[in-house]
Design a protein around this motif. Structure first.
Motif, PDB file in Angstrom:
ATOM      1  N   ASP A 173       0.830  -1.279   0.004  1.00 43.84           N
ATOM      2  CA  ASP A 173      -0.111   0.112  -0.040  1.00 43.84           C
ATOM      3  C   ASP A 173       0.914   1.209   0.063  1.00 43.84           C
ATOM      4  O   ASP A 173       0.530   2.363   0.609  1.00 43.84           O
ATOM      5  N   GLY A 174       2.023   1.240  -0.813  1.00 48.39           N
ATOM      6  CA  GLY A 174       2.847   2.305  -0.706  1.00 48.39           C
ATOM      7  C   GLY A 174       2.225   3.471  -1.784  1.00 48.39           C
ATOM      8  O   GLY A 174       1.384   3.039  -2.651  1.00 48.39           O
ATOM      9  N   THR A 175       2.391   4.728  -1.326  1.00 50.32           N
ATOM     10  CA  THR A 175       1.985   5.660  -2.143  1.00 50.32           C
ATOM     11  C   THR A 175       2.963   6.731  -2.566  1.00 50.32           C
ATOM     12  O   THR A 175       3.947   6.619  -1.988  1.00 50.32           O
ATOM     13  N   PHE A 176       2.526   7.673  -3.571  1.00 48.53           N
ATOM     14  CA  PHE A 176       3.435   8.781  -3.724  1.00 48.53           C
ATOM     15  C   PHE A 176       3.977   9.594  -2.581  1.00 48.53           C
ATOM     16  O   PHE A 176       5.034  10.122  -2.427  1.00 48.53           O
ATOM     17  N   ARG A 177       2.888   9.791  -1.593  1.00 47.11           N
ATOM     18  CA  ARG A 177       3.145  10.474  -0.381  1.00 47.11           C
ATOM     19  C   ARG A 177       4.561   9.794   0.375  1.00 47.11           C
ATOM     20  O   ARG A 177       5.373  10.425   0.813  1.00 47.11           O
ATOM     21  N   HIS A 178       4.355   8.495   0.452  1.00 46.06           N
ATOM     22  CA  HIS A 178       5.467   7.801   1.134  1.00 46.06           C
ATOM     23  C   HIS A 178       6.848   7.989   0.401  1.00 46.06           C
ATOM     24  O   HIS A 178       7.886   8.314   1.153  1.00 46.06           O
ATOM     25  N   VAL A 179       6.764   8.036  -0.942  1.00 44.12           N
ATOM     26  CA  VAL A 179       7.888   8.162  -1.424  1.00 44.12           C
ATOM     27  C   VAL A 179       8.348   9.460  -1.571  1.00 44.12           C
ATOM     28  O   VAL A 179       9.723  10.003  -1.264  1.00 44.12           O
ATOM     29  N   PHE A 180       7.494  10.488  -1.888  1.00 46.19           N
ATOM     30  CA  PHE A 180       7.827  12.017  -1.869  1.00 46.19           C
ATOM     31  C   PHE A 180       8.385  12.526  -0.312  1.00 46.19           C
ATOM     32  O   PHE A 180       9.571  13.374  -0.308  1.00 46.19           O
ATOM     33  N   VAL A 181       7.706  12.044   0.708  1.00 41.54           N
ATOM     34  CA  VAL A 181       8.017  12.391   2.087  1.00 41.54           C
ATOM     35  C   VAL A 181       9.665  11.724   2.442  1.00 41.54           C
ATOM     36  O   VAL A 181      10.420  12.473   2.905  1.00 41.54           O
ATOM     37  N   GLU A 182       9.876  10.627   1.948  1.00 40.34           N
ATOM     38  CA  GLU A 182      11.212   9.937   2.024  1.00 40.34           C
ATOM     39  C   GLU A 182      12.171  10.816   1.367  1.00 40.34           C
ATOM     40  O   GLU A 182      13.288  11.249   1.954  1.00 40.34           O
ATOM     41  N   GLU A 183      11.865  11.178   0.117  1.00 44.04           N
ATOM     42  CA  GLU A 183      12.924  11.983  -0.599  1.00 44.04           C
ATOM     43  C   GLU A 183      13.149  13.308   0.098  1.00 44.04           C
ATOM     44  O   GLU A 183      14.319  13.838   0.231  1.00 44.04           O
ATOM     45  N   VAL A 184      12.113  13.944   0.431  1.00 47.18           N
ATOM     46  CA  VAL A 184      12.315  15.452   1.080  1.00 47.18           C
ATOM     47  C   VAL A 184      13.094  15.260   2.552  1.00 47.18           C
ATOM     48  O   VAL A 184      13.860  16.149   2.542  1.00 47.18           O
ATOM     49  N   TYR A 185      12.640  14.324   3.395  1.00 45.98           N
ATOM     50  CA  TYR A 185      13.477  14.343   4.455  1.00 45.98           C
ATOM     51  C   TYR A 185      15.008  13.845   4.219  1.00 45.98           C
ATOM     52  O   TYR A 185      15.761  14.088   4.742  1.00 45.98           O
ATOM     53  N   GLU A 186      15.250  13.065   3.392  1.00 46.28           N
ATOM     54  CA  GLU A 186      16.496  12.611   2.821  1.00 46.28           C
ATOM     55  C   GLU A 186      17.191  14.041   2.539  1.00 46.28           C
ATOM     56  O   GLU A 186      18.450  14.182   2.919  1.00 46.28           O
ATOM     57  N   ALA A 187      16.550  14.885   1.964  1.00 47.75           N
ATOM     58  CA  ALA A 187      17.099  16.199   1.474  1.00 47.75           C
ATOM     59  C   ALA A 187      17.452  16.878   2.818  1.00 47.75           C
ATOM     60  O   ALA A 187      18.485  17.526   2.874  1.00 47.75           O
TER      61      ALA A 187
END
Length: 102
Positions: free
Chosen positions: A56-70
C-alpha cells in the motif's frame, strides 16, 4: 528525453518559479538542513519500505522519504542531488494526477 507530460509539468514549474521571482526577487537563504533531520529521514525511509512491503505504498510515502533525505543532508553536492530526486518524484506525482484527471 522528457515526455510531453513531463514537459508540461516542467513548464508549470518554470511558470511558478517565474511567479516566485516576481513576488520575492532572488532569494539566497540558508539551507537549514542537516543532522537534525536524520531521525525523520530514517523514519520516512522505514515507513516507505513498510508500506511498499505491505502493498500500500503511495506517492506520499516516496515523496516524504525524498524530502526528509534532502533535509538531513548538509553537503551541498549531496543536498542538490537529493533535492533533484525529491523534485523528480514531485513531477512524477503531478504527471500521475494529470493522467487520473484527464
Amino acid at each position: 528525453m522528457a515526455s510531453e507530460a513531463t514537459n508540461r509539468v516542467l513548464a508549470d514549474v518554470a511558470a511558478e518559479r517565474a511567479a516566485q521571482d516576481a513576488l520575492f526577487g532572488q532569494q539566497d537563504l540558508p539551507d537549514g538542513t542537516g543532522d537534525i533531520f536524520e531521525r525523520q529521514a530514517r523514519e520516512a525511509r522505514n515507513a516507505c519500505d513498510v508500506a511498499f512491503r505491505r502493498g500500500d505504498g503511495t506517492f506520499r510515502h516516496v515523496f516524504v522519504e525524498e524530502v526528509y533525505e534532502a533535509l538531513a543532508e548538509s553537503d551541498p553536492a549531496l543536498l542538490r542531488a537529493e533535492l533533484v530526486q525529491a523534485v523528480a518524484v514531485g513531477v512524477k506525482w503531478v504527471e500521475a494526477i494529470d493522467r487520473r484527471t484527464q
